[in-house]
Design an enzyme around this catalytic site. Structure first.
Site, mmCIF file in Angstrom:
data_model
loop_
_atom_site.group_PDB
_atom_site.id
_atom_site.type_symbol
_atom_site.label_atom_id
_atom_site.label_comp_id
_atom_site.label_asym_id
_atom_site.label_seq_id
_atom_site.Cartn_x
_atom_site.Cartn_y
_atom_site.Cartn_z
ATOM 1 N N ARG A 162 0.817 -1.219 0.000
ATOM 2 C CA ARG A 162 0.000 0.000 0.000
ATOM 3 C C ARG A 162 0.853 1.272 0.000
ATOM 4 N NH1 ARG A 162 -2.476 -3.643 -1.103
ATOM 5 N NH2 ARG A 162 -4.492 -4.363 -0.326
ATOM 6 N N SER A 232 -11.770 -0.844 2.128
ATOM 7 C CA SER A 232 -11.000 -1.151 3.342
ATOM 8 C C SER A 232 -10.390 0.131 3.894
ATOM 9 C CB SER A 232 -9.895 -2.164 3.030
ATOM 10 O OG SER A 232 -10.445 -3.372 2.557
ATOM 11 N N GLU A 328 -6.018 3.829 5.399
ATOM 12 C CA GLU A 328 -5.652 3.829 3.982
ATOM 13 C C GLU A 328 -6.054 5.123 3.276
ATOM 14 O OE1 GLU A 328 -6.274 0.631 1.326
ATOM 15 O OE2 GLU A 328 -5.970 -0.921 2.821
#
Length: 343
Positions: A162, A232, A328
């Site tokens: 990520r 998410s 995120e």
């Protein structure tokens, strides 16, 4: 610049009703380049926005939003690979569908990930055992400092879980304009996660994997058109083998996945669920009742409700497991990106 605010509710998948001072639609690569350079050289605040699936708006944005709407996919091949050159504004899932319709395999595990192709390299999107870094050939970007286009190889993008150079050294000076993908003709299915394990490696097709993942996502994850969300919300934390072994002793059943370097990727959704946080609410923001990894807008949530809820989840998980979760999505305030803790 117009003083009339432009609503951004339909430009972010959380459906948070904030606005910006100016909204520019960049339908072509030339317009995207000229617009961003003009704003940058004029020292004006601006935000480049794709699908709006990875942001939380906490205030009205006082600058200009440049909405990337560039389109185009070019295909080529040699004996070993299919090569795709894709405009930044293309929808990611639609690209997956297009490749499958052309009998090109490799993207099926990344089905139904929301957002645009240009946003994909920034956080190295991934799901069900596949990450963009494994498929990326190059990323083209506009260097705002020089006004020129540059192309980085996948290795030069410094991809990690990520993460990429676009969240680091190039955070404030790059606008992604296109992405190159390299898909092997010697396709190998990735079926190591969840229900995918039921497939036989020698007989499964890419379409079967695609259908299975779409079914899983549609069952577990809320549709952002119905219930606003950014997918998410938290990264799956990565810990050492020693830390994981200690967690197993104190929390039997904890879910972790071995990484190549012998570290363990923990399932953040499991940590949140077992901490008793499902359905926790702040205002109209809530932890989703079916998938604890997802925070949702129950109707009229403000961005600050979402960030306050996120901080509560982080504190609770840290208190129970000693693990610090990371968000995120990008947190966007009146003057641009900010840290979750600062909102």
């Amino acid at each position: 610049m117009s003083a009339v605010p432009y609503s951004l509710k339909s430009y972010n998948t959380f459906q948070i009703d904030h606005s910006c001072a100016e909204l520019i639609h960049a339908e072509s690569k030339a317009k995207l380049i000229s617009t961003c350079l003009e704003l940058y050289r004029g020292d004006q605040d601006f935000l480049v926005l794709g699908g709006g699936s990875n942001i939380v708006l906490t205030e009205d944005y006082l600058g200009t939003v440049v909405h990337v709407e560039t389109k185009g996919v070019e295909f080529s091949e040699d004996d070993e690979y299919h090569y795709l050159s894709v405009a930044a504004g293309e929808n990611w899932h639609e690209l997956v569908v297009t490749t499958l319709s052309m009998s090109i395999s490799g993207l099926e595990n990344l089905a139904l990930i929301p957002g645009t192709v240009g946003a994909a390299p920034i956080q190295n999107i991934g799901a069900y055992g596949v990450e963009l870094m494994q498929l990326c050939d190059w990323v083209e970007y506009l260097d705002l400092r020089t006004g020129g286009l540059k192309r980085l190889t996948a290795q030069e993008c410094l991809f990690k879980y990520r993460d990429s150079i676009f969240k680091g050294d190039l955070l404030t000076c790059a606008v992604i304009t296109g992405v190159g993908l390299k898909l092997s003709k010697q396709w190998q299915p990735v079926i190591s996660y969840g229900p995918l394990r039921a497939f036989e490696k020698g007989s499964v097709t890419a379409k079967q994997i695609f259908d299975c993942i779409c079914n899983m996502r549609n069952t577990k994850l809320p549709n952002p058109d119905v219930l606003g969300n950014a997918g998410s919300f938290f990264k799956n934390p990565i810990v050492s083998r020693a830390v994981f072994d200690s967690l197993v002793e104190n929390h039997p059943g904890i879910v972790g996945y071995p990484m190549d370097d012998d570290s363990i990727k923990l399932a953040a959704g499991w940590l949140i669920d077992r901490a008793g946080l499902k359905c926790l609410k702040v205002g109209d923001a809530a932890v989703h009742e079916q998938q604890a990894l997802v925070l949702v807008n129950m109707g009229q949530a403000r961005g600050k409700d979402v960030t306050q809820l996120a901080r509560q989840v982080i504190r609770a998980v840290a208190g129970r497991y000693g693990i610090e979760l990371e968000a995120e999505p990008r947190i966007i305030g009146a003057n641009g990106e900010r840290e979750l803790a600062d909102d």
